[in-house]
Design an enzyme around this catalytic site. Structure first.
Site, PDB file in Angstrom:
ATOM      1  CE  LYS B 119      29.037  33.444  37.717  1.00  0.00           C
ATOM      2  NZ  LYS B 119      30.278  34.023  38.223  1.00  0.00           N
ATOM      3  N   GLY B 180      37.231  40.087  37.000  1.00  0.00           N
ATOM      4  CA  GLY B 180      38.663  40.146  37.295  1.00  0.00           C
ATOM      5  C   GLY B 180      39.291  41.521  37.149  1.00  0.00           C
ATOM      6  CB  ALA B 206      32.084  40.222  37.728  1.00  0.00           C
ATOM      7  N   GLY B 207      33.762  42.386  39.409  1.00  0.00           N
ATOM      8  CA  GLY B 207      34.182  43.784  39.404  1.00  0.00           C
ATOM      9  C   GLY B 207      34.695  44.290  40.730  1.00  0.00           C
ATOM     10  CG  ASN B 228      37.533  33.494  42.083  1.00  0.00           C
ATOM     11  OD1 ASN B 228      37.236  32.475  41.474  1.00  0.00           O
ATOM     12  ND2 ASN B 228      38.671  33.551  42.753  1.00  0.00           N
TER      13      ASN B 228
END
Lengths: 66, 276
Positions: B119, B180, B206-207, B228
């Site tokens: 990634k 995050g 993300a988000g 995550n």
């Protein structure tokens, strides 16, 4: 002799190999990768790779990340 | 001929048939469309439990200096998240230049015995962690030439996404919102534009903050979602991991089903005829 290990000074016997260093650090069977002076040294070559004064050694592993 | 633009809120694509094809990345087929990170968990037990509950098959890890002389008895992440069980996806998180990202990927490949799926993320600044697109393009080029299979984190810019696909990235992963932040899919129309043209898997990376955000991404027609913090920072990570698994499945099913058109006025569900 002195080397830089992960950014910190580290003392090692003259002519020590990478394998010696890794054994000394008790890295055991855990997965890690080694770079000397910005060049990756494959695991199969650690036994033959003699370190020199002022070598910059980086040892990395996988940790939690996103 | 230029395809007619699709109605907003309906991500039906002219080029993308709604076939229930499994997710395939770099020649490997995956049952789960949820990809998860391993950061920010309390400990490795919590990491393992949450990842098991998520049903994810692709799991991201970071590459960092080994703590010399410390915690050598502590189990290694890869003993808990075994490469025999999961597809490990090393990331280049924390890299701000193409050179650093390439170096990190090469170390990861050595670390993982030649595993070449990575990634790529090259960040622009610490406050937004927004992708630095020029450095990302440069790193992608080098990595692809070097034989890596690159899943690339990028902005939600459709032209950049297409460029990365043309370069040979195996998946393009636009952000839904800053890493995050938990703000959700802030620009669904751009994600839709990216999906319209894409021939490689498109994953929102993300988000995502909660389950409905993941569902939105999947309802738009995304091939998957990588997250995550949404799981790790939930009050009960295991439960949120399960919620995310279900949300991804629900969104995927809804996309396959094809949603009803939106209308301004009501349309009675019960027949008018036979009213007493």
């Amino acid at each position: 002799m002195n080397i830089q290990l992960n950014g910190e000074p580290y003392e090692l016997d003259l002519g020590a190999t990478l394998a010696t260093l890794c054994a000394q650090l008790e890295l055991g069977q855990s997965r890690y990768a080694v770079e000397v002076n910005m060049e990756i040294v494959p695991r199969s070559e650690h036994g033959d790779f003699a370190l020199s004064e002022n070598d910059k050694v980086e040892i990395v592993q996988a940790i939690g990340g996103g | 001929m230029v395809a007619e633009p699709q109605a907003l809120g309906d991500a039906t694509s002219m080029s993308r048939q709604r076939e229930d094809r499994p997710l395939e990345i770099a020649g490997k087929v995956y049952q789960s469309r949820l990809l998860v990170g391993t950061g920010k968990y309390r400990d490795l037990d919590e990491t393992r439990e949450a990842i098991e509950a998520s049903g994810a098959e692709i799991v991201t890890v970071a590459v960092r200096r080994t703590n010399i002389g410390q915690n050598q008895d502590e189990p290694n992440l890869l003993e808990v998240i075994s490469p025999d069980k999961y597809t490990i996806l090393p990331n280049t998180a924390g890299c701000y230049t193409a050179d650093d990202a390439v170096r990190t990927c090469r170390l990861a490949r050595e670390l993982l015995d030649g595993h070449d799926l990575v990634k790529l993320e090259v960040l622009g600044d610490q406050k937004t962690l927004y992708p630095n697109v020029t450095e990302t393009l440069s790193a992608a080029e080098t990595l692809i030439k070097d034989g890596f299979k690159v899943m690339v984190y990028t902005t939600d810019d459709p032209l950049v996404a297409l460029r990365l696909e043309e370069m040979g990235c195996v998946a393009v992963m636009p952000l839904g919102a800053p890493i995050g932040s938990g703000l959700g899919i802030t620009n669904p129309y751009n994600i839709q534009l990216i999906l319209e043209q894409a021939k490689v898997p498109i994953l929102v990376d993300a988000g995502v903050g909660t389950a409905s955000d993941a569902t939105v991404a999947m309802e738009l027609g995304c091939d998957g979602v990588l997250m995550n913090t949404a799981i790790a920072a939930a009050q009960q990570p295991m439960r949120m991991a399960k919620a995310m698994r279900l949300a991804i499945e629900a969104g995927r099913e809804a996309w396959l089903a094809g949603r009803m058109p939106k209308r301004l006025y009501a349309s009675a569900s019960s027949p008018i005829e036979g009213l007493i």
